[in-house]
Design a protein around this motif. Structure first.
Motif, PDB file in Angstrom:
ATOM      1  N   THR A   1       3.362  11.406   2.654  1.00  0.00           N
ATOM      2  CA  THR A   1       2.735  11.839   3.911  1.00  0.00           C
ATOM      3  C   THR A   1       3.402  11.180   5.103  1.00  0.00           C
ATOM      4  O   THR A   1       3.665  11.828   6.124  1.00  0.00           O
ATOM      5  CB  THR A   1       1.232  11.519   3.900  1.00  0.00           C
ATOM      6  OG1 THR A   1       0.619  12.186   2.796  1.00  0.00           O
ATOM      7  CG2 THR A   1       0.570  11.970   5.191  1.00  0.00           C
TER       8      THR A   1
ATOM      9  N   VAL B   1       0.605   8.665  -0.120  1.00  0.00           N
ATOM     10  CA  VAL B   1       0.687   8.003   1.180  1.00  0.00           C
ATOM     11  C   VAL B   1       2.132   7.967   1.655  1.00  0.00           C
ATOM     12  O   VAL B   1       2.439   8.303   2.808  1.00  0.00           O
ATOM     13  CB  VAL B   1       0.118   6.564   1.105  1.00  0.00           C
ATOM     14  CG1 VAL B   1       0.484   5.769   2.352  1.00  0.00           C
ATOM     15  CG2 VAL B   1      -1.392   6.603   0.939  1.00  0.00           C
TER      16      VAL B   1
ATOM     17  N   THR C   1       0.825  -1.211   0.000  1.00  0.00           N
ATOM     18  CA  THR C   1       0.000   0.000   0.000  1.00  0.00           C
ATOM     19  C   THR C   1       0.857   1.258   0.000  1.00  0.00           C
ATOM     20  O   THR C   1       0.599   2.204  -0.756  1.00  0.00           O
ATOM     21  CB  THR C   1      -0.932   0.005   1.224  1.00  0.00           C
ATOM     22  OG1 THR C   1      -1.695  -1.201   1.235  1.00  0.00           O
ATOM     23  CG2 THR C   1      -1.875   1.194   1.185  1.00  0.00           C
ATOM     24  N   VAL C   2       1.888   1.270   0.832  1.00  0.00           N
ATOM     25  CA  VAL C   2       2.756   2.449   0.906  1.00  0.00           C
ATOM     26  C   VAL C   2       3.504   2.668  -0.408  1.00  0.00           C
ATOM     27  O   VAL C   2       3.579   3.785  -0.924  1.00  0.00           O
ATOM     28  CB  VAL C   2       3.761   2.300   2.066  1.00  0.00           C
ATOM     29  CG1 VAL C   2       4.805   3.425   2.024  1.00  0.00           C
ATOM     30  CG2 VAL C   2       3.032   2.316   3.404  1.00  0.00           C
TER      31      VAL C   2
ATOM     32  N   ASP D   1      -6.456   3.874   1.788  1.00  0.00           N
ATOM     33  CA  ASP D   1      -5.141   3.258   1.961  1.00  0.00           C
ATOM     34  C   ASP D   1      -4.611   3.451   3.375  1.00  0.00           C
ATOM     35  O   ASP D   1      -4.021   2.533   3.971  1.00  0.00           O
ATOM     36  CB  ASP D   1      -4.150   3.824   0.941  1.00  0.00           C
ATOM     37  CG  ASP D   1      -4.345   3.229  -0.444  1.00  0.00           C
ATOM     38  OD1 ASP D   1      -5.098   2.239  -0.568  1.00  0.00           O
ATOM     39  OD2 ASP D   1      -3.749   3.747  -1.410  1.00  0.00           O
ATOM     40  N   MET D   2      -4.800   4.648   3.944  1.00  0.00           N
ATOM     41  CA  MET D   2      -4.346   4.871   5.311  1.00  0.00           C
ATOM     42  C   MET D   2      -5.122   3.988   6.295  1.00  0.00           C
ATOM     43  O   MET D   2      -4.546   3.437   7.243  1.00  0.00           O
ATOM     44  CB  MET D   2      -4.497   6.344   5.689  1.00  0.00           C
ATOM     45  CG  MET D   2      -3.455   7.258   5.061  1.00  0.00           C
ATOM     46  SD  MET D   2      -1.775   6.833   5.602  1.00  0.00           S
ATOM     47  CE  MET D   2      -0.879   8.318   5.112  1.00  0.00           C
TER      48      MET D   2
ATOM     49  N   PHE E   1      -6.644   7.849  -0.861  1.00  0.00           N
ATOM     50  CA  PHE E   1      -5.673   8.106   0.196  1.00  0.00           C
ATOM     51  C   PHE E   1      -6.218   7.655   1.552  1.00  0.00           C
ATOM     52  O   PHE E   1      -5.538   6.959   2.309  1.00  0.00           O
ATOM     53  CB  PHE E   1      -5.348   9.597   0.229  1.00  0.00           C
ATOM     54  CG  PHE E   1      -4.514  10.030   1.401  1.00  0.00           C
ATOM     55  CD1 PHE E   1      -3.135   9.926   1.372  1.00  0.00           C
ATOM     56  CD2 PHE E   1      -5.111  10.545   2.547  1.00  0.00           C
ATOM     57  CE1 PHE E   1      -2.355  10.317   2.461  1.00  0.00           C
ATOM     58  CE2 PHE E   1      -4.356  10.947   3.628  1.00  0.00           C
ATOM     59  CZ  PHE E   1      -2.973  10.832   3.585  1.00  0.00           C
TER      60      PHE E   1
ATOM     61  N   ALA F   1      -0.596   6.725   9.762  1.00  0.00           N
ATOM     62  CA  ALA F   1      -1.812   6.136   9.192  1.00  0.00           C
ATOM     63  C   ALA F   1      -2.959   6.194  10.186  1.00  0.00           C
ATOM     64  O   ALA F   1      -4.121   6.414   9.802  1.00  0.00           O
ATOM     65  CB  ALA F   1      -1.541   4.694   8.773  1.00  0.00           C
TER      66      ALA F   1
ATOM     67  N   ASN G   1       1.315   3.957  -3.525  1.00  0.00           N
ATOM     68  CA  ASN G   1       0.606   5.231  -3.443  1.00  0.00           C
ATOM     69  C   ASN G   1       1.599   6.308  -3.014  1.00  0.00           C
ATOM     70  O   ASN G   1       1.880   6.454  -1.830  1.00  0.00           O
ATOM     71  CB  ASN G   1      -0.554   5.148  -2.445  1.00  0.00           C
ATOM     72  CG  ASN G   1      -1.455   6.386  -2.494  1.00  0.00           C
ATOM     73  OD1 ASN G   1      -0.984   7.499  -2.736  1.00  0.00           O
ATOM     74  ND2 ASN G   1      -2.736   6.201  -2.253  1.00  0.00           N
TER      75      ASN G   1
END
Length: 268
Positions: free
Chosen positions: A113, A110, A103-104, A158-159, A155, A185, A107
């Motif tokens: 961030t 993400v 996921t990280v 995903d978080m 976003f 997250a 994206n």
């Protein structure tokens, strides 16, 4: 827990994690090593522990994740989701950690961030680091998508996925980077939590905050039924997401940090 104490806990946890692994967090490229171009199509069709072993071989490979197509990433993600329901603790934890990395790494917003945690170390005499300021610091990477509802919804999803995946980790090898990733997250996953079953409204609320970050959270980010203190409690309260962080700290061998979090939560 009052607002000042809760905000202080968030900051102290984030800074402790950051300082315990400064090189890794301030130099994102040190997370990921480049490997030869992998066969992403074949790997994406694997299942079970075969997939977990293959992903372990690709751990940290920026090349691998850049080569993954959306459909390949989707197949891998679905299988990792299935494996997280396993009755085998090791399989469940490995699948959860693999899903976090997937996921990280797929994206960029993400990823950026999560790495923006460094902004919390930059002193600003004009900003009081309360919860609103923390959220503001962590949303700087979202500026390019603040008016893009689809990207903001992705976003937030995903978080939330990252936060939930870490909640299934109970064994295995983790490090300070995992705690950094989870804590960032968790803040955004909590935004989703206060709008249960309503991602559209959560997305609108986040967009409103991004457009007007200086407005009180109650007027932009939070629903009428949730004030800032309640929002903080979902992260740092006795039953909040920060409890997952203690598990990660223990697995990382950072017992002092785990004890610090526990003492803060119990008021010691």
């Amino acid at each position: 827990m009052n607002r000042k104490i809760a905000s202080t806990i968030i900051i102290s946890i984030l800074l402790t994690i950051l300082l315990s692994s400064c090189n890794a967090l301030l130099n994102p490229s040190s997370f990921f090593s480049a490997l030869d171009k992998p066969d992403t199509g074949a790997l994406s069709k694997m299942t079970g522990t075969k997939l977990l072993d293959a992903l372990a071989d690709q751990h940290g490979s920026k090349t691998f994740y850049e080569e993954l197509s959306d459909s390949e990433a989707g197949r891998i993600d679905a299988e990792l989701e299935r494996l997280q329901q396993s009755g085998d603790e090791s399989v469940r934890s490995k699948a959860a950690l693999a899903q976090v990395e997937l996921t990280v790494m797929t994206n960029p917003v993400v990823r950026d961030t999560i790495n923006s945690i460094a902004d919390l170390l930059i002193p600003d005499d004009h900003v009081v680091m309360d919860t609103a300021a923390i959220v503001g610091k962590l949303t700087t990477a979202l500026d390019p998508i603040k008016n893009d509802p689809a990207a903001l919804a992705e976003f937030l999803r995903d978080m939330s996925k990252i936060s939930e995946s870490y909640g299934k980790v109970s064994t295995g090898t983790v490090g300070p980077g995992d705690m950094q990733t989870f804590m960032v997250a968790a803040v955004f996953a909590t935004i989703v939590d206060v709008y249960p079953g309503d991602m559209d409204t959560a997305t609108v609320a986040l967009s409103a905050f991004l457009v007007n970050p200086n407005a009180p959270l109650e007027l932009t980010l939070l629903p009428v039924s949730v004030d800032v203190q309640a929002f903080q409690a979902k992260i740092t309260g006795a039953a909040g997401k920060v409890l997952t962080l203690t598990t990660l700290a223990h697995l990382a061998g950072l017992e002092t940090l785990a004890d610090t979090i526990t003492d803060a939560l119990t008021g010691k």
